[in-house]
Design a protein around this motif. Structure first.
Motif, PDB file in Angstrom:
ATOM      1  N   ASP A 171      -5.262  -3.283  -0.838  1.00 19.24           N
ATOM      2  CA  ASP A 171      -4.017  -2.561  -1.064  1.00 19.24           C
ATOM      3  C   ASP A 171      -3.553  -1.823   0.171  1.00 19.24           C
ATOM      4  O   ASP A 171      -4.334  -1.115   0.825  1.00 19.24           O
ATOM      5  CB  ASP A 171      -4.184  -1.539  -2.200  1.00 19.24           C
ATOM      6  N   GLY A 188       3.704  -3.895  -5.028  1.00 19.55           N
ATOM      7  CA  GLY A 188       2.254  -3.829  -4.938  1.00 19.55           C
ATOM      8  C   GLY A 188       1.743  -2.789  -3.961  1.00 19.55           C
ATOM      9  O   GLY A 188       0.543  -2.504  -3.921  1.00 19.55           O
ATOM     10  N   LYS A 214       2.541   3.109  -7.498  1.00 16.64           N
ATOM     11  CA  LYS A 214       2.625   1.777  -6.906  1.00 16.64           C
ATOM     12  C   LYS A 214       4.047   1.247  -7.073  1.00 16.64           C
ATOM     13  O   LYS A 214       4.690   1.450  -8.109  1.00 16.64           O
ATOM     14  CB  LYS A 214       1.625   0.829  -7.567  1.00 16.64           C
TER      15      LYS A 214
END
Length: 494
Positions: free
Chosen positions: A83, A383, A364
């Protein structure tokens, strides 16, 4: 052997392809952000910046301190596992990231905390998206139970009781004492006066099982989940914290299970009048919300005032009791009524600025969108994790302890702060937490104006939800000196 190997080889092939796709997406998204002017911290393949974060945690700091070297930029980038995580570094960016009126529904809750203390209450409103069924109703029901007047009465009474029982000729472990105080306050506030008498099975750090008070088991499990999730690999890939691959993970899951079983029985009973339990159960019942969700919302209310408020109290006492800040202690002692409360709340607010308990906003991006920061344009990718860097926002005002910033007569506007978050996802218990902190500080300082810190030589004293920092004091230095002269040795309360 061929047929027997084909299936596992196929699984390995699919997993490798998924891994490669995730890596490629992370690389491309990072390049996209760098082209837009986003500065990235030093990272390593897959583990991101977590080696540097580990060093910060060992010094009682949070990961946010890692990004304070870029104060003039809008966003700083980092990588955690697969991430990309962007930190808003100024007020303008923070407002965009927390305000639905600016961003619409492009940003929503998706927090790593789901894999730490979220194991206690996975369906709690803390971890739900704004679009979740009954989100608004659940938040309103919780808000109805958070009665500021009631918790002020409870916390003031409990603080007075605690501060009347201290031994004058022995150092006090205020971290333990304040932990006991916050547990008793929140237990009575959420569950009623009988909360302290409710017992649950609990497995300690040595694996020994015993029956302990419910709020103790809840607080210890909550805190241990926080610390366990911040082990290196659990930070790199969040779900690892939930895997029963270590004894600590299995002990924590045992405690979560026992707490859930305990509450399954408790919630079949009748709530004590005026408790948070009564308000939330009644409101959620009208919406036909399952009992497990009500349980998780009540657990959220219970734990919200534990570690965060404990560290707020400790930080405030630390700053007020430091010799260089004696004028504030003297001002608190010499005033009364509303003025005393104003002075204490100013000290609490300034302590929250200098030592925010932790990062409370983890969101997010759910679809690509454009962001404009005073003419500088960014395109945020689906994302990407985004959050304001609370430490950077607070650090803008310097590292001096100046509570006068928060007094009504202050000439300058109050500093821009968000220790409890902002916007729709802000902590609904903000004012309650400040009241609980204020009342303990008031009772302690007015009862023991001569108190002195005994561990001022400790290194890296920072009070936050991942800190091991201590606060030990003597409330009557002359009594301690007399005891030492007489040959006795005061014992630290543990």
């Amino acid at each position: 052997m061929g047929p027997f190997l084909s299936v596992p080889m196929a699984v390995v092939g699919v997993a490798s392809a998924v891994y490669a796709a995730r890596v490629m997406r992370t690389v491309l998204d990072r390049r996209s952000y760098e082209k837009q002017g986003v500065v990235f911290s030093k990272t390593y393949p897959f583990i991101g910046s977590e080696t540097d974060v580990s060093e910060l945690l060992e010094r009682n700091k949070t990961r946010d301190y890692l990004y304070l070297d870029q104060p003039a930029t809008d966003l700083v980038g980092s990588i955690r596992g697969f991430d990309i995580q962007l930190y808003g570094m100024n007020r303008q960016t923070a407002e965009i990231l927390v305000s639905p009126t600016i961003t619409g529904k492009h940003i929503d809750r998706d927090t790593p905390a789901l894999y730490s203390f979220g194991q206690l209450s996975p369906s709690a409103i803390t971890f739900q998206k704004i679009t979740t069924d009954h989100f608004g109703g659940r938040k309103r029901n919780l808000g109805k139970g958070l009665d500021l007047e009631r918790i002020s009465v409870i916390s003031n009474r409990r603080a007075a009781d605690f501060c009347s029982e201290f031994i004058r000729d022995a150092p006090l472990d205020l971290k333990r004492i304040v932990g006991d105080y916050t547990r008793e306050v929140m237990g009575e506030f959420v569950w009623g006066k009988d909360a302290g008498r409710r017992i649950v099975s609990y497995k300690d750090r040595d694996g020994e099982v015993s029956d302990v008070p419910f709020m103790f088991a809840l607080n210890e499990t909550f805190t241990r989940l926080r610390f366990y999730s911040n082990r290196f690999w659990n930070r790199v890939h969040f779900p690892i914290a939930t895997w029963p691959i270590t004894r600590e993970a299995r002990r924590l899951q045992y405690n979560c299970k026992k707490l859930h079983e305990h509450l399954a029985d408790v919630l079949q009973g009748t709530p004590e009048p005026e408790t948070v339990w009564e308000q939330v159960a009644a409101g959620n019942g009208k919406l036909a919300i399952p009992i497990e969700i009500t349980r998780d919302d009540l657990l959220t209310a219970s734990i919200a005032g534990l570690d965060t408020v404990q560290n707020t109290i400790l930080a405030t006492l630390w700053y007020v009791l430091l010799p260089r800040n004696a004028e504030w202690r003297e001002a608190i002692v010499s005033r009364s009524g509303q003025r005393r409360d104003q002075l204490i709340e100013a000290c609490v607010s300034e302590s929250l600025r200098l030592s925010p308990p932790g990062s409370v906003i983890n969101n997010k991006v759910v679809e690509d969108f454009d962001m404009d920061v005073e003419g500088r344009k960014y395109r945020l990718k689906k994302g990407t994790r985004v959050m304001p860097n609370i430490h950077a926002l607070h650090a803008k005002y310097g590292d001096a302890f100046k509570p006068e910033r928060f007094l009504p007569e202050a000439e300058e506007p109050e500093p821009y702060m968000m220790p409890f978050g902002k916007g729709r996802r802000s902590c609904p218990g903000r004012n309650l937490g400040i009241a609980v902190a204020r009342n303990f500080v008031k009772q302690f300082i007015t009862a023991y104006p001569e108190a002195q810190i005994t561990n001022t030589t400790d290194k890296d004293v920072h009070f936050n939800n991942l800190s091991h920092s201590q606060l030990t004091v003597v409330i009557d230095p002359s009594a301690v000196r007399s005891a030492a002269t007489a040959g006795s040795c005061p014992v630290l309360l543990s």
